[in-house]
Design an enzyme around this catalytic site. Structure first.
Site, mmCIF file in Angstrom:
data_model
loop_
_atom_site.group_PDB
_atom_site.id
_atom_site.type_symbol
_atom_site.label_atom_id
_atom_site.label_comp_id
_atom_site.label_asym_id
_atom_site.label_seq_id
_atom_site.Cartn_x
_atom_site.Cartn_y
_atom_site.Cartn_z
ATOM 1 N N CYS A 1 -12.270 -20.678 -1.261
ATOM 2 C CA CYS A 1 -13.193 -20.038 -2.207
ATOM 3 C C CYS A 1 -14.048 -18.946 -1.584
ATOM 4 C CB CYS A 1 -14.066 -21.089 -2.890
ATOM 5 S SG CYS A 1 -15.372 -21.778 -1.852
ATOM 6 N N CYS B 1 -16.503 -29.608 2.109
ATOM 7 C CA CYS B 1 -17.318 -29.286 0.928
ATOM 8 C C CYS B 1 -17.515 -30.520 0.055
ATOM 9 C CB CYS B 1 -16.656 -28.166 0.129
ATOM 10 S SG CYS B 1 -17.598 -27.649 -1.319
#
Length: 356
Positions: A199, A103
């Site tokens: 997440c 990410c």
């Protein structure tokens, strides 16, 4: 004219204070929250985390309080391709990926940076606990003042271009100092808990998540010992990682650990804890920060996972794409798919993906 910076705002205390600090330093600050969740219904009940819907509201509230513009930008497609699909594929291949590293490289410091530049910004900023430094015309990262919160491990694969356009103002503070700043300026998120789960997997059950997404691709298989004897059935290789002891669903009367995963035969090998200690590894996809290439063996401190302590090691070049890492002391559960990251005097030297 003031330099313009886009701050990736997750709704947490770190990125919120980062925005405040940069505004205080005279930057023109724009807040951006990245929309990366894939299924709106699935995430409506999430209470925290950088993917939660409540995080958007918290970020908006902070931006309003700081009197800075705030935008929500859609990164769903890029996030799915570079983070979720990679995460699933790695587990299906018997590896243990780190989605936060992917990410950072492909979303926060690539896609977000591109959007920031489209807005005329000079920099992108985050609440990461690290400090960008320029040493001998090369950008690198220094460990955070708060070594317990240091996040340089997950930032080793950033490029020189990305680092040249990155600000990380929280790196010179300790976590409690960041919370105190948030309290002093009246931010309601000053006591918001840190997000620790992956997440996009709110319940932290990655095996169940992969099984749900891939439907019938996760298959049961055999637990075997080192000699190939069948010991029982496993739920699917995506549920397991090297060194795992809990959740095996079997009892042997002695402590038993995952010592290998064989994706091609769909087998999980079990053994003793002694079997998972090694001194050597080979890393691929290597990125160095203070220099472009490793030209001779180098003594470093190396970490084989985010939570591990740095250990003394020597790194040497095998070929253009791979390096060998030899630790002075044996390391527990050197795991394919995880990253090995190198330091010298609190400066991030680089890292790579553990391949063998």
């Amino acid at each position: 004219m003031a330099k313009k910076v886009v701050v990736g705002m997750s709704g947490g205390v770190d990125s919120s204070v980062a925005a405040h600090l940069l505004k205080e330093q005279g930057y023109e600050v724009i807040g951006v929250t990245m929309q990366v969740w894939q299924e709106d219904d699935y995430y409506e009940d999430m209470e925290s985390g950088c993917c939660s819907l409540s995080a958007v509201e918290d970020a908006k509230m902070v931006a309003y309080h700081l009197n800075i513009p705030h935008y929500v930008m859609n990164f769903k497609e890029a996030f799915k391709k570079n983070v979720i699909d990679y995460f699933i594929q790695e587990y299906m291949e018997g590896k243990t990926p780190n989605p936060c590293i992917a990410c950072n490289k492909y979303i926060k410091f690539d896609e977000l940076l591109k959007r920031a530049m489209d807005l005329g910004a000079d920099y992108v900023a985050t609440g990461h606990y690290a400090t960008v430094e320029k040493i001998n015309d090369r950008y690198t990262l220094r460990k955070s003042k708060d070594h317990n919160k240091d996040q340089t491990y997950a930032l080793y694969n950033l490029t020189q271009f990305q680092l040249a356009h990155t600000l990380m103002p929280c790196g010179i503070y300790k976590k409690e100092e960041i919370r105190e700043i948030a309290r002093e300026i009246g931010l309601m998120v000053h006591s918001k808990r840190d997000s620790e789960e992956i997440c996009f997997i709110p319940d932290n059950d990655h095996g169940a998540y992969i099984k749900r997404i891939t439907k019938d691709k996760v298959k049961e298989g055999n637990f075997i010992d080192k000699e190939g004897n069948v010991l029982g059935k496993h739920k699917g290789i995506v549920y397991y990682t090297l060194g795992q002891r809990k959740g095996l669903g079997l009892s042997f009367g002695v402590p038993t650990y995952v010592i290998d995963i064989k994706p091609y035969t769909n087998e999980v090998v079990l053994g003793s804890e002694e079997d998972i200690f090694k001194t050597d590894l080979v890393a691929k996809d290597v990125n160095f920060l203070p220099f472009e290439n490793l030209t001779s063996p180098m003594k470093v401190e190396a970490k084989i996972r985010y939570s591990s302590k740095p250990a003394e090691a020597t790194i040497s070049c095998l070929d253009e794409e791979r390096i060998k890492v030899k630790f002075t002391d044996r390391q527990r559960a050197i795991t394919k798919g995880q990253s090995v990251v190198f330091y010298k005097d609190n400066i991030l030297i680089g890292g790579g993906i553990i391949d063998s």
